[in-house]
Design a protein around this motif. Sequence first.
Motif, PDB file in Angstrom:
ATOM      1  N   GLU A 184       0.833  -1.212   0.000  1.00 37.64           N
ATOM      2  CA  GLU A 184       0.000   0.000   0.000  1.00 37.64           C
ATOM      3  C   GLU A 184       0.864   1.257   0.000  1.00 37.64           C
ATOM      4  O   GLU A 184       0.533   2.251  -0.638  1.00 37.64           O
ATOM      5  CB  GLU A 184      -0.934   0.036   1.217  1.00 37.64           C
ATOM      6  CG  GLU A 184      -2.004  -1.040   1.216  1.00 37.64           C
ATOM      7  CD  GLU A 184      -1.511  -2.367   1.795  1.00 37.64           C
ATOM      8  OE1 GLU A 184      -0.376  -2.444   2.314  1.00 37.64           O
ATOM      9  OE2 GLU A 184      -2.263  -3.348   1.694  1.00 37.64           O
ATOM     10  N   GLU A 185       1.963   1.229   0.739  1.00 39.20           N
ATOM     11  CA  GLU A 185       2.873   2.370   0.783  1.00 39.20           C
ATOM     12  C   GLU A 185       3.710   2.457  -0.486  1.00 39.20           C
ATOM     13  O   GLU A 185       4.037   3.553  -0.946  1.00 39.20           O
ATOM     14  CB  GLU A 185       3.819   2.247   1.987  1.00 39.20           C
ATOM     15  CG  GLU A 185       3.131   2.312   3.328  1.00 39.20           C
ATOM     16  CD  GLU A 185       4.058   1.950   4.474  1.00 39.20           C
ATOM     17  OE1 GLU A 185       3.873   2.518   5.560  1.00 39.20           O
ATOM     18  OE2 GLU A 185       4.957   1.101   4.285  1.00 39.20           O
ATOM     19  N   ALA A 186       4.050   1.317  -1.027  1.00 42.30           N
ATOM     20  CA  ALA A 186       4.954   1.290  -2.178  1.00 42.30           C
ATOM     21  C   ALA A 186       4.269   1.701  -3.477  1.00 42.30           C
ATOM     22  O   ALA A 186       4.888   2.338  -4.334  1.00 42.30           O
ATOM     23  CB  ALA A 186       5.544  -0.110  -2.332  1.00 42.30           C
ATOM     24  N   SER A 216       0.552  -8.010  -5.404  1.00 45.21           N
ATOM     25  CA  SER A 216       0.684  -8.148  -3.952  1.00 45.21           C
ATOM     26  C   SER A 216      -0.525  -7.574  -3.221  1.00 45.21           C
ATOM     27  O   SER A 216      -0.844  -8.008  -2.114  1.00 45.21           O
ATOM     28  CB  SER A 216       1.943  -7.429  -3.451  1.00 45.21           C
ATOM     29  OG  SER A 216       3.090  -8.008  -4.007  1.00 45.21           O
ATOM     30  N   LEU A 217      -1.184  -6.613  -3.844  1.00 45.54           N
ATOM     31  CA  LEU A 217      -2.380  -6.005  -3.252  1.00 45.54           C
ATOM     32  C   LEU A 217      -3.653  -6.784  -3.606  1.00 45.54           C
ATOM     33  O   LEU A 217      -4.745  -6.388  -3.211  1.00 45.54           O
ATOM     34  CB  LEU A 217      -2.519  -4.558  -3.733  1.00 45.54           C
ATOM     35  CG  LEU A 217      -1.487  -3.592  -3.188  1.00 45.54           C
ATOM     36  CD1 LEU A 217      -1.539  -2.270  -3.940  1.00 45.54           C
ATOM     37  CD2 LEU A 217      -1.702  -3.376  -1.702  1.00 45.54           C
ATOM     38  N   GLY A 218      -3.502  -7.866  -4.382  1.00 45.18           N
ATOM     39  CA  GLY A 218      -4.657  -8.653  -4.786  1.00 45.18           C
ATOM     40  C   GLY A 218      -5.391  -8.067  -5.977  1.00 45.18           C
ATOM     41  O   GLY A 218      -6.486  -8.510  -6.317  1.00 45.18           O
ATOM     42  N   ASP A 223      -5.178  -8.448  -9.115  1.00 54.58           N
ATOM     43  CA  ASP A 223      -4.595  -9.306 -10.140  1.00 54.58           C
ATOM     44  C   ASP A 223      -5.058  -8.972 -11.555  1.00 54.58           C
ATOM     45  O   ASP A 223      -4.296  -9.130 -12.503  1.00 54.58           O
ATOM     46  CB  ASP A 223      -4.876 -10.774  -9.820  1.00 54.58           C
ATOM     47  CG  ASP A 223      -4.150 -11.215  -8.567  1.00 54.58           C
ATOM     48  OD1 ASP A 223      -2.921 -11.049  -8.513  1.00 54.58           O
ATOM     49  OD2 ASP A 223      -4.816 -11.712  -7.639  1.00 54.58           O
ATOM     50  N   ASP A 224      -6.304  -8.511 -11.709  1.00 60.49           N
ATOM     51  CA  ASP A 224      -6.778  -8.141 -13.047  1.00 60.49           C
ATOM     52  C   ASP A 224      -5.977  -6.969 -13.610  1.00 60.49           C
ATOM     53  O   ASP A 224      -5.580  -6.980 -14.768  1.00 60.49           O
ATOM     54  CB  ASP A 224      -8.272  -7.790 -13.024  1.00 60.49           C
ATOM     55  CG  ASP A 224      -9.151  -9.017 -12.912  1.00 60.49           C
ATOM     56  OD1 ASP A 224      -8.820 -10.046 -13.533  1.00 60.49           O
ATOM     57  OD2 ASP A 224     -10.171  -8.955 -12.201  1.00 60.49           O
ATOM     58  N   GLU A 225      -5.741  -5.959 -12.761  1.00 63.00           N
ATOM     59  CA  GLU A 225      -4.958  -4.804 -13.191  1.00 63.00           C
ATOM     60  C   GLU A 225      -3.505  -5.211 -13.477  1.00 63.00           C
ATOM     61  O   GLU A 225      -2.903  -4.754 -14.446  1.00 63.00           O
ATOM     62  CB  GLU A 225      -4.967  -3.717 -12.122  1.00 63.00           C
ATOM     63  CG  GLU A 225      -6.314  -3.073 -11.891  1.00 63.00           C
ATOM     64  CD  GLU A 225      -6.296  -2.147 -10.702  1.00 63.00           C
ATOM     65  OE1 GLU A 225      -5.650  -1.079 -10.797  1.00 63.00           O
ATOM     66  OE2 GLU A 225      -6.901  -2.505  -9.674  1.00 63.00           O
ATOM     67  N   ALA A 226      -2.981  -6.056 -12.607  1.00 63.25           N
ATOM     68  CA  ALA A 226      -1.604  -6.531 -12.796  1.00 63.25           C
ATOM     69  C   ALA A 226      -1.481  -7.297 -14.105  1.00 63.25           C
ATOM     70  O   ALA A 226      -0.502  -7.135 -14.838  1.00 63.25           O
ATOM     71  CB  ALA A 226      -1.182  -7.408 -11.615  1.00 63.25           C
ATOM     72  N   LEU A 227      -2.486  -8.119 -14.407  1.00 66.72           N
ATOM     73  CA  LEU A 227      -2.455  -8.930 -15.627  1.00 66.72           C
ATOM     74  C   LEU A 227      -2.430  -8.062 -16.882  1.00 66.72           C
ATOM     75  O   LEU A 227      -1.676  -8.339 -17.817  1.00 66.72           O
ATOM     76  CB  LEU A 227      -3.652  -9.885 -15.656  1.00 66.72           C
ATOM     77  CG  LEU A 227      -3.729 -10.827 -16.855  1.00 66.72           C
ATOM     78  CD1 LEU A 227      -2.494 -11.720 -16.943  1.00 66.72           C
ATOM     79  CD2 LEU A 227      -4.996 -11.658 -16.783  1.00 66.72           C
ATOM     80  N   VAL A 228      -3.217  -7.000 -16.903  1.00 64.89           N
ATOM     81  CA  VAL A 228      -3.236  -6.101 -18.058  1.00 64.89           C
ATOM     82  C   VAL A 228      -1.847  -5.509 -18.283  1.00 64.89           C
ATOM     83  O   VAL A 228      -1.335  -5.488 -19.410  1.00 64.89           O
ATOM     84  CB  VAL A 228      -4.285  -4.977 -17.862  1.00 64.89           C
ATOM     85  CG1 VAL A 228      -4.133  -3.897 -18.918  1.00 64.89           C
ATOM     86  CG2 VAL A 228      -5.683  -5.560 -17.880  1.00 64.89           C
ATOM     87  N   LEU A 229      -1.230  -5.045 -17.223  1.00 64.15           N
ATOM     88  CA  LEU A 229       0.103  -4.454 -17.322  1.00 64.15           C
ATOM     89  C   LEU A 229       1.146  -5.496 -17.721  1.00 64.15           C
ATOM     90  O   LEU A 229       2.004  -5.246 -18.574  1.00 64.15           O
ATOM     91  CB  LEU A 229       0.469  -3.799 -15.991  1.00 64.15           C
ATOM     92  CG  LEU A 229       1.617  -2.818 -15.969  1.00 64.15           C
ATOM     93  CD1 LEU A 229       1.531  -1.772 -17.065  1.00 64.15           C
ATOM     94  CD2 LEU A 229       1.683  -2.144 -14.607  1.00 64.15           C
ATOM     95  N   LYS A 230       1.067  -6.692 -17.141  1.00 63.20           N
ATOM     96  CA  LYS A 230       2.022  -7.752 -17.466  1.00 63.20           C
ATOM     97  C   LYS A 230       1.907  -8.189 -18.924  1.00 63.20           C
ATOM     98  O   LYS A 230       2.914  -8.477 -19.567  1.00 63.20           O
ATOM     99  CB  LYS A 230       1.822  -8.952 -16.537  1.00 63.20           C
ATOM    100  CG  LYS A 230       2.275  -8.677 -15.121  1.00 63.20           C
ATOM    101  CD  LYS A 230       1.963  -9.841 -14.194  1.00 63.20           C
ATOM    102  CE  LYS A 230       2.372  -9.530 -12.760  1.00 63.20           C
ATOM    103  NZ  LYS A 230       2.092 -10.646 -11.847  1.00 63.20           N
TER     104      LYS A 230
END
Length: 177
Positions: free
Chosen positions: A44-46, A81-83, A85-92
């Motif tokens: 959350e901080e990062a 890490s924040l859960g 995953d959908d947003e992370a997947l788009v970026l990945k």
Amino acid sequence: VQLALGWAAWKTYLGRAQTDDRRSLALATVYSSLASALRKASPEEALPVLEAELALSRRYWSHDEECILIAQTNVSICLGSLGRDDEALVLKRAIYARRVATLGISHEDTIRSGINISASLLALPRWDETRSLVLDTLLPAARRSLGPDHKLTIKLHYTLALALRYNPEGTRDDLLE
């Protein structure tokens, strides 16, 4: 200490033009120092710091694609890490597509980016997509370019095993594959 020096350099060169090399170097020093501190911080901080780093990388180092891809990777890992995953997947997926376009499918960094996608797919859980990506695309490229004993090839085998094991619709034939 490095962070303090980075901030001091940043303040010194703040009044210079945005394209000034010394100003950019001072900013890079600040962010590399923050990166060390962020490893100990909560996601959350990062996240806001990593997003700011990405924005600044795009602004100041738009010519350095690797720098931008690394910053994007850091944001995607933090999102995971924040859960989110959908947003992370788009970026990945965007990172992977760029690596395929610039480095080719068989480059180690491209395969590593593909592994990052498969981790997000497992977390979502999209078993069939994970299986297809690993079995049809990543594993053949890794075997061909890195060899069967390379750590990334082994990690791909492990990822495939997880996708097959936890897929509730998987068959015995899938497991024997």
